[in-house]
Design a protein around this motif. Structure first.
Motif, PDB file in Angstrom:
ATOM      1  N   LEU A  83      45.487  43.360  46.260  1.00  0.00           N
ATOM      2  CA  LEU A  83      45.163  44.024  44.999  1.00  0.00           C
ATOM      3  C   LEU A  83      45.937  45.336  44.851  1.00  0.00           C
ATOM      4  CD1 LEU A  83      41.293  43.469  44.744  1.00  0.00           C
ATOM      5  CD2 LEU A  83      43.098  42.348  43.417  1.00  0.00           C
ATOM      6  N   ALA A  84      46.084  46.061  45.956  1.00  0.00           N
ATOM      7  CA  ALA A  84      46.869  47.301  45.913  1.00  0.00           C
ATOM      8  C   ALA A  84      48.325  46.995  45.592  1.00  0.00           C
ATOM      9  CB  ALA A  84      46.760  48.029  47.257  1.00  0.00           C
TER      10      ALA A  84
ATOM     11  N   LEU B 212      41.313  53.608  51.193  1.00  0.00           N
ATOM     12  CA  LEU B 212      40.277  52.825  51.880  1.00  0.00           C
ATOM     13  C   LEU B 212      40.857  52.103  53.092  1.00  0.00           C
ATOM     14  CD1 LEU B 212      38.267  51.290  48.899  1.00  0.00           C
ATOM     15  CD2 LEU B 212      37.507  53.083  50.474  1.00  0.00           C
ATOM     16  N   MET B 213      42.068  51.568  52.955  1.00  0.00           N
ATOM     17  CA  MET B 213      42.713  50.905  54.090  1.00  0.00           C
ATOM     18  C   MET B 213      43.049  51.901  55.195  1.00  0.00           C
ATOM     19  SD  MET B 213      45.162  47.918  52.521  1.00  0.00           S
ATOM     20  CE  MET B 213      45.930  48.891  51.219  1.00  0.00           C
TER      21      MET B 213
ATOM     22  N   THR C 148      45.129  42.838  55.943  1.00  0.00           N
ATOM     23  CA  THR C 148      43.751  42.914  55.437  1.00  0.00           C
ATOM     24  C   THR C 148      43.158  41.514  55.277  1.00  0.00           C
ATOM     25  OG1 THR C 148      44.551  43.021  53.147  1.00  0.00           O
ATOM     26  CG2 THR C 148      44.074  45.111  54.254  1.00  0.00           C
TER      27      THR C 148
ATOM     28  N   LEU D 181      42.704  52.049  46.869  1.00  0.00           N
ATOM     29  CA  LEU D 181      42.638  50.987  47.878  1.00  0.00           C
ATOM     30  C   LEU D 181      43.436  51.368  49.122  1.00  0.00           C
ATOM     31  CD1 LEU D 181      42.995  47.852  45.578  1.00  0.00           C
ATOM     32  CD2 LEU D 181      40.949  48.596  46.800  1.00  0.00           C
TER      33      LEU D 181
ATOM     34  N   MET E  88      36.932  44.145  52.334  1.00  0.00           N
ATOM     35  CA  MET E  88      38.290  44.645  52.122  1.00  0.00           C
ATOM     36  C   MET E  88      39.337  43.542  52.194  1.00  0.00           C
ATOM     37  SD  MET E  88      38.552  47.984  51.604  1.00  0.00           S
ATOM     38  CE  MET E  88      40.111  48.504  52.322  1.00  0.00           C
ATOM     39  N   THR E  89      38.923  42.294  52.346  1.00  0.00           N
ATOM     40  CA  THR E  89      39.886  41.199  52.504  1.00  0.00           C
ATOM     41  C   THR E  89      40.972  41.197  51.431  1.00  0.00           C
ATOM     42  OG1 THR E  89      38.218  39.819  53.588  1.00  0.00           O
ATOM     43  CG2 THR E  89      40.146  38.698  52.676  1.00  0.00           C
TER      44      THR E  89
ATOM     45  N   SER F 181      32.492  45.484  56.427  1.00  0.00           N
ATOM     46  CA  SER F 181      33.445  46.262  55.628  1.00  0.00           C
ATOM     47  C   SER F 181      34.797  45.560  55.548  1.00  0.00           C
ATOM     48  CB  SER F 181      33.621  47.664  56.225  1.00  0.00           C
ATOM     49  OG  SER F 181      32.402  48.375  56.224  1.00  0.00           O
ATOM     50  N   CYS F 182      35.226  44.980  56.656  1.00  0.00           N
ATOM     51  CA  CYS F 182      36.509  44.269  56.665  1.00  0.00           C
ATOM     52  C   CYS F 182      36.459  43.035  55.773  1.00  0.00           C
ATOM     53  CB  CYS F 182      36.877  43.873  58.092  1.00  0.00           C
ATOM     54  SG  CYS F 182      37.397  45.258  59.124  1.00  0.00           S
TER      55      CYS F 182
ATOM     56  N   ALA G 280      41.924  43.683  49.538  1.00  0.00           N
ATOM     57  CA  ALA G 280      42.351  45.038  49.166  1.00  0.00           C
ATOM     58  C   ALA G 280      43.861  45.208  49.209  1.00  0.00           C
ATOM     59  CB  ALA G 280      41.673  46.068  50.073  1.00  0.00           C
TER      60      ALA G 280
END
Length: 460
Positions: A374-375, A338-339, A199, A335, A368-369, A364-365, A371
């Motif tokens: 964070l997940a 979303l990925m 990501t 997350l 999501m950098t 969007s990418c 993401a």
């Protein structure tokens, strides 16, 4: 809250700060090392210089990450010795050798070949340099193996014996290393590191493509990152389900906290999926609960009527902090979904040949950098906070692992750590932004000039 509890909470907060910084860098080391290995392998295989340019570009990011990660690792070891000496006293005979093997792998493989990887292409040639890259990638995997073995043993202790003085001693090293939860955690964490790296690469590449849409190197790294997300995210969901099924057997309190389940539903009613709630540890119930009936049973028991052990079936002193576990799990899953959607959409856009043209996808990418990381951090909150109040699950409580330190001592050292982190990570972040500001170019230099002939093929 008495002085001992106050010192314990301060020490736990300090550990949360240090591990949160370090685990991101450790995961990036693992993910980038393997990404670089694939890039250099493709260069040697196909002889296309574009792979080498992208390799040298991300090699600079990798070098920066290793430098900052080494500093954060030293701080992590420092706070272990300062705050958790009783853990070493009680379980050091088991955890010590596991950590030693991790250090051995890191120094002999990662550190030993890192210099060749960063600066040796001109000196040793492409094939021996590729061997060094593979050694660094292997070292990162072996390092993760031992770290996760130690952590998993603390979650599901096995193979130990209790000495006459109450210390935990090794009885069966095979059972210790390959403890019950280790395979699930190793695969789950490795995939999380790869997805977090993917990501990041996808987001950086998308930012670069918004500014230079025709840059072939930015397109290459963007495409590779999205392939990684599209392929690995469904695998991660399956592994996560298997991991959850195992945790339901060995750590039922953690699963009950994840679900916010305070009371077992009536027979046959099934477990609901709680989309949102505010768990109340004092009243032992949820406020503002929004739930879908029976759906929880579907992923917990793989039917529509099964239930799980609820929190009221365990002693109050053995229940983890429910709100932190409850919300962290939902952040991780949200997350992750979303990925998954990002990966599936990328496949559709590839089929329509609009992967690089759809600006909304690139935007969007970019969003999501972080993401993936964070997940992963949310998953670690679920893992570590969900294990509380134990350090070694069922055997050693966190309160009994604390060094004889005062709250003020811990707070003072925390301020020192934060100042150090702000300095090191601040400088590192500014350098990282400078490195990533421009996409990789033709004849990318990297840490050292490349060794390639005019046709772009590796020299013999």
């Amino acid at each position: 809250m008495d002085a001992a509890d106050s010192a314990l909470m301060a020490a736990r907060a300090q550990f949360a700060i240090t591990i949160s910084f370090h685990i991101v860098l450790a995961a990036l080391t693992l993910g980038l090392a393997n990404f670089l290995m694939v890039l250099e392998g493709l260069w040697l295989w196909h002889g296309r210089k574009i792979y080498l340019d992208v390799y040298l570009y991300w090699l600079k990011v990798f070098a920066l990450n290793v430098a900052v990660g080494t500093a954060s690792g030293l701080i992590l070891e420092y706070q272990f010795g300062l705050n958790w000496s009783r853990l070493s006293t009680q379980a050091g005979y088991i955890l010590g050798p596991l950590m030693f093997y991790e250090v051995l792998a890191a120094f002999f493989l990662e550190a030993g070949f890192l210099g060749i990887m960063l600066f040796g292409l001109k000196k040793v040639g492409p094939r021996l340099h590729f061997f060094a890259t593979c050694a660094v990638a292997l070292g990162s995997m072996i390092s993760a193996f031992w770290i996760l073995s130690a952590n998993s043993w603390m979650q599901t202790p096995a193979g130990y014996i209790v000495g006459t003085d109450g210390r935990l001693l090794a009885g069966d090293w095979w059972a210790i290393i390959f403890n019950p939860s280790f395979p699930y955690r190793l695969i789950h964490m490795t995939l999380a590191a790869f997805l977090g790296t993917a990501t990041l690469v996808a987001g950086v590449s998308a930012w670069q493509l918004l500014r230079q849409p025709q840059n072939p190197r930015a397109r290459l790294q963007f495409s590779m990152a999205l392939w990684m997300i599209a392929v690995l995210m469904p695998v991660q969901i399956v592994v996560g389900d298997l991991h959850g099924q195992h945790s339901l057997k060995v750590q039922p309190q953690k699963i009950a906290a994840i679900e916010g389940s305070w009371e077992r539903p009536p027979e046959g009613a099934g477990e609901p999926l709680r989309l949102f709630a505010i768990p109340d540890m004092t009243e032992r119930r949820n406020h503002w609960e929004v739930a879908i009936p029976r759906i929880g049973s579907l992923y917990l028991r793989h039917d529509l009527s099964g239930t799980i052990a609820a929190l009221d079936e365990f002693p109050a002193k053995d229940i983890p902090p429910v709100p932190a576990v409850f919300f962290a799990f939902r952040v991780m899953v949200g997350l992750g979904l979303l990925m998954l959607g990002l990966g599936l959409i990328s496949l559709v856009l590839r089929w329509r040949q609009r992967l690089y043209a759809a600006r909304w996808m690139l935007q969007s990418c970019v969003l999501m950098t972080p993401a993936g990381m964070l997940a992963m951090l949310s998953g670690w909150v679920v893992t570590e906070v969900g294990r509380q109040p134990f350090t070694v699950y069922g055997l050693l409580r966190t309160a009994d692992s604390l060094s004889p330190v005062s709250r003020q001592q811990v707070i003072n050292s925390t301020w020192i750590i934060l100042v150090f982190y702000l300095l090191i990570f601040g400088i590192g972040f500014l350098v990282l932004l400078r490195l990533l500001r421009e996409p990789p170019h033709e004849d990318e230099l990297g840490p050292q000039p490349t060794l390639a002939d005019e046709t772009g093929h590796p020299e013999e």
